[in-house]
Design a protein around this motif. Sequence first.
Motif, PDB file in Angstrom:
ATOM      1  N   MET A 581      21.256 -11.298   5.140  1.00 53.27           N
ATOM      2  CA  MET A 581      20.559 -10.311   6.261  1.00 53.27           C
ATOM      3  C   MET A 581      19.658  -9.159   5.556  1.00 53.27           C
ATOM      4  O   MET A 581      18.801  -8.870   5.751  1.00 53.27           O
ATOM      5  N   TYR A 582      20.568  -8.583   4.593  1.00 47.26           N
ATOM      6  CA  TYR A 582      20.013  -7.526   3.752  1.00 47.26           C
ATOM      7  C   TYR A 582      18.719  -7.978   2.907  1.00 47.26           C
ATOM      8  O   TYR A 582      17.729  -7.269   3.073  1.00 47.26           O
ATOM      9  N   GLU A 583      18.891  -8.987   2.343  1.00 42.17           N
ATOM     10  CA  GLU A 583      17.728  -9.494   1.673  1.00 42.17           C
ATOM     11  C   GLU A 583      16.500  -9.805   2.507  1.00 42.17           C
ATOM     12  O   GLU A 583      15.162  -9.586   2.028  1.00 42.17           O
ATOM     13  N   HIS A 584      16.726 -10.345   3.540  1.00 41.41           N
ATOM     14  CA  HIS A 584      15.513 -10.699   4.597  1.00 41.41           C
ATOM     15  C   HIS A 584      15.043  -9.560   5.097  1.00 41.41           C
ATOM     16  O   HIS A 584      13.869  -9.574   5.437  1.00 41.41           O
ATOM     17  N   SER A 585      15.756  -8.590   5.434  1.00 35.15           N
ATOM     18  CA  SER A 585      15.383  -7.430   6.179  1.00 35.15           C
ATOM     19  C   SER A 585      14.298  -6.446   5.574  1.00 35.15           C
ATOM     20  O   SER A 585      13.801  -5.672   6.047  1.00 35.15           O
ATOM     21  N   ASN A 586      14.823  -6.092   4.004  1.00 37.07           N
ATOM     22  CA  ASN A 586      14.255  -5.111   3.345  1.00 37.07           C
ATOM     23  C   ASN A 586      13.392  -5.653   2.219  1.00 37.07           C
ATOM     24  O   ASN A 586      13.993  -6.391   1.281  1.00 37.07           O
ATOM     25  N   LEU A 587      11.994  -5.795   2.443  1.00 31.59           N
ATOM     26  CA  LEU A 587      10.997  -6.232   1.626  1.00 31.59           C
ATOM     27  C   LEU A 587      10.524  -5.255   0.701  1.00 31.59           C
ATOM     28  O   LEU A 587       9.958  -5.851  -0.497  1.00 31.59           O
ATOM     29  N   TRP A 588      11.098  -4.251   0.661  1.00 31.12           N
ATOM     30  CA  TRP A 588      10.553  -2.793  -0.313  1.00 31.12           C
ATOM     31  C   TRP A 588       8.922  -3.074  -0.729  1.00 31.12           C
ATOM     32  O   TRP A 588       8.680  -2.868  -1.803  1.00 31.12           O
ATOM     33  N   MET A 589       8.360  -3.237   0.391  1.00 31.63           N
ATOM     34  CA  MET A 589       6.815  -3.157   0.365  1.00 31.63           C
ATOM     35  C   MET A 589       6.394  -2.222   1.453  1.00 31.63           C
ATOM     36  O   MET A 589       6.921  -2.077   2.621  1.00 31.63           O
ATOM     37  N   ASN A 590       5.109  -1.717   1.556  1.00 29.93           N
ATOM     38  CA  ASN A 590       4.215  -1.122   2.712  1.00 29.93           C
ATOM     39  C   ASN A 590       3.118  -1.745   2.918  1.00 29.93           C
ATOM     40  O   ASN A 590       2.621  -2.692   2.185  1.00 29.93           O
ATOM     41  N   THR A 591       2.229  -1.095   3.603  1.00 30.56           N
ATOM     42  CA  THR A 591       0.829  -1.502   3.899  1.00 30.56           C
ATOM     43  C   THR A 591      -0.125  -0.770   3.229  1.00 30.56           C
ATOM     44  O   THR A 591      -1.094  -0.533   3.950  1.00 30.56           O
ATOM     45  N   TYR A 592       0.136  -0.097   2.244  1.00 29.24           N
ATOM     46  CA  TYR A 592      -0.860   0.760   1.760  1.00 29.24           C
ATOM     47  C   TYR A 592      -2.356   0.165   1.547  1.00 29.24           C
ATOM     48  O   TYR A 592      -3.346   0.790   1.737  1.00 29.24           O
ATOM     49  N   TYR A 593      -2.207  -1.286   0.767  1.00 32.75           N
ATOM     50  CA  TYR A 593      -3.612  -1.815   0.543  1.00 32.75           C
ATOM     51  C   TYR A 593      -4.300  -2.406   2.128  1.00 32.75           C
ATOM     52  O   TYR A 593      -5.298  -2.251   2.383  1.00 32.75           O
ATOM     53  N   LEU A 594      -3.481  -2.774   2.993  1.00 32.02           N
ATOM     54  CA  LEU A 594      -3.992  -3.122   4.081  1.00 32.02           C
ATOM     55  C   LEU A 594      -4.647  -2.044   5.022  1.00 32.02           C
ATOM     56  O   LEU A 594      -5.486  -1.991   5.691  1.00 32.02           O
TER      57      LEU A 594
END
Length: 717
Positions: A581-594
């Motif tokens: 659940m931890y691995e699936h929940s936290n992708l360590w990404m943001n939407t900077y380029y979007l």
Amino acid sequence: MKLNKYLMGGMLAMTLSAGMTSCSGDFLDEDLTTKYSTQYFDTEEGLEALTVSLYGNIRWWFGYEWAYATTLYGTDEFTNANDLTSEPWNTYDTRFSALNCTPALGAANRNCPAVDAIWNQLYYGIASCNTIIAKAEKVIGDEKVRNRCLAHAYFLRGYNYYRLTAQYGRPVLQLEPAEGIVRNFTQATEEQAWEQVISDLRQAYNLFNGEEFTYGKGITWTKATAAHFLAKALLFRASERCDAFNAATKEADLKEAVEACNYAIGARQLAPNYSDLYANWTGVDCETEQLSEILMAAGFNNNSVTQGRFGNRTYNYFGPQFGAGFGGGWTKRGVWTGEMDFQRCRPTEYAYAVYDHVNDARLWKTFKTVYGINTLVKDTLGAELGGPGAIMILNTADDHTYDNFKFGAYAQFADKKADGTVDYDKAFRDNAGRLPEWRNDKDKNLSRQTADAGQLTSTPGQWVPSTSVLYQNGQYVAPNFKSTTICNFFAGINKCTDGTRQAEKGDAYRDVTMARLGETYLVRAECYARLGDYANAKKDIDVIRARAQWKNGENRSYYVDGSKAFELNNALHDNASNAAMYEHSNLWMNTYYLSNPNQPVTTAASNLTNWTWDNLPAEDEAILRKLGVSGQKERAINFILNERSRELIGEWQRWETLSRTKTLVARAKAFNPEAAAGVQDRHVYRPIPQTFIDGLKNEDGSDLTDAQKAAWQNPGY
């Protein structure tokens, strides 16, 4: 290890037992004749124990809804989301009065913060300080120990009176230990109150032995702590709310404040990277909590004595309703996420627009814009566990990339078939049939990012169930995205996320930063600006803005927060299901380029220091135009207020800052739609609690008349 964290809870409990901080009444009811005799405080051991207990008094701030209601609501930065627990503190409607707002008086539930909560708790701490100050000279023989105890007592008394005066304006100055039950008091003027605050903080500043971390680095109050708050108190007295009486002291106060800041800035160091302050929190007593920049923090950890009824609950207040509220339940909340989706504090348009979205890394290191899919529901349309379940695109008003796209919460805003079910083929499509899709430019699919790998771009690739955007066709549309009555779909801040708690609604274990050197620079900058020294003011601001720039080599699409502590410092992670659940929940990404669709992928450094007082950054000029601000001094002060938002957003002080500068009404009306109709000039002060006023007696023991009670109350309440 910060030993004080293990001591302070027990010492505070002892003080409570002594009747000095009874939770059942208010500070009028001081009865010192219970379990522990006051004779204990006639010993060195007793006074030192009482000194340690002072640290417990500040933890109270972060244990319940008042943490944000009294400090962040009703300002330009935050408004309420769909949860209405503390709504009157944000809307300033008729429910916000001298009476505690209960369900009978219109509160949404019984958790609405009481108007008298701050008043009572601050006086509990003051009572302990008064005992130390009254006894230390007679009881403690060791000069170093005596000075340390007195420094702590003068500091907390000055700090608590600072908060009382900032909130209420005209407190009672109780400076001696009370004997028995006292119900006849004299109300101080605001001028007298600030004089006492400044006097106490000067005493503390002179008594502290430099940067001696007696109780642990990151926690112990030191000379720099006292210097910071002395400077803030002097600046407050030199600011607009005190203009009725500060003409004779203003210049001297500003100069003294600069000198106090000079000490703190010389004694401590800024953290190198803004992420170090909050995002890189990895668990109890980690390096983030030991930073030299931290001047004051409420100490928490995984020892039960630091929790109690009012443990650290701040992780509840900044997240959107990322769980079932987005319709479909793609992201489930739990201990593996560092926050709860209680949707208390929703950022305003100003809170996003105040940043340079391309060059200011603080926006992307503070706001969480991506939630992973940790549970698959309904027809997944090719969505996979660990893919993005909810994203927030933080674009700007001049971006037209997404003008024709459909956004919103899955199943709530998607097109429906004739039978009422979701038409997945039309969900979130624009007129050309395109989808707002993602892919990872490096790996050709979505994957977890690291600080130096993965460049998330806006190239088409994968469907996302729940999406939002700030602007379409030049209009701010973010509040339209909701699955309930009021917007509950937004990008929250990560300054309180904590992956170490042991139950979904359990207490958090991380410290809460209450003051840091980043603010000290901005306090000194404002003092310089008010003195007309704009060159030095710019130098201080640029120190802060230079740290806020992207560093050379940084991955701008990488994101991290205190959820990381679940993996690194939580035994629950050992369970395979929790780990997944931890691995699936936290992708360590943001939407900077979007969010910046015309920005090429880059790891180059950015620059935030290329501005002048006559040509402020574009985002600031836009804000100042909306406020109708003109003139060099007013432009400078408002620019610094904007910079305070960028640097300090969510750090428990915005209401007092806007009250101090008397910009609360103008900024709330301009940037907080929920507050705009209700906020008035009287709201730069809180109402004096009616429970306190009703308990007062005249010197002869008679009740106060209605006229006498009215004289105690702040105007307009």
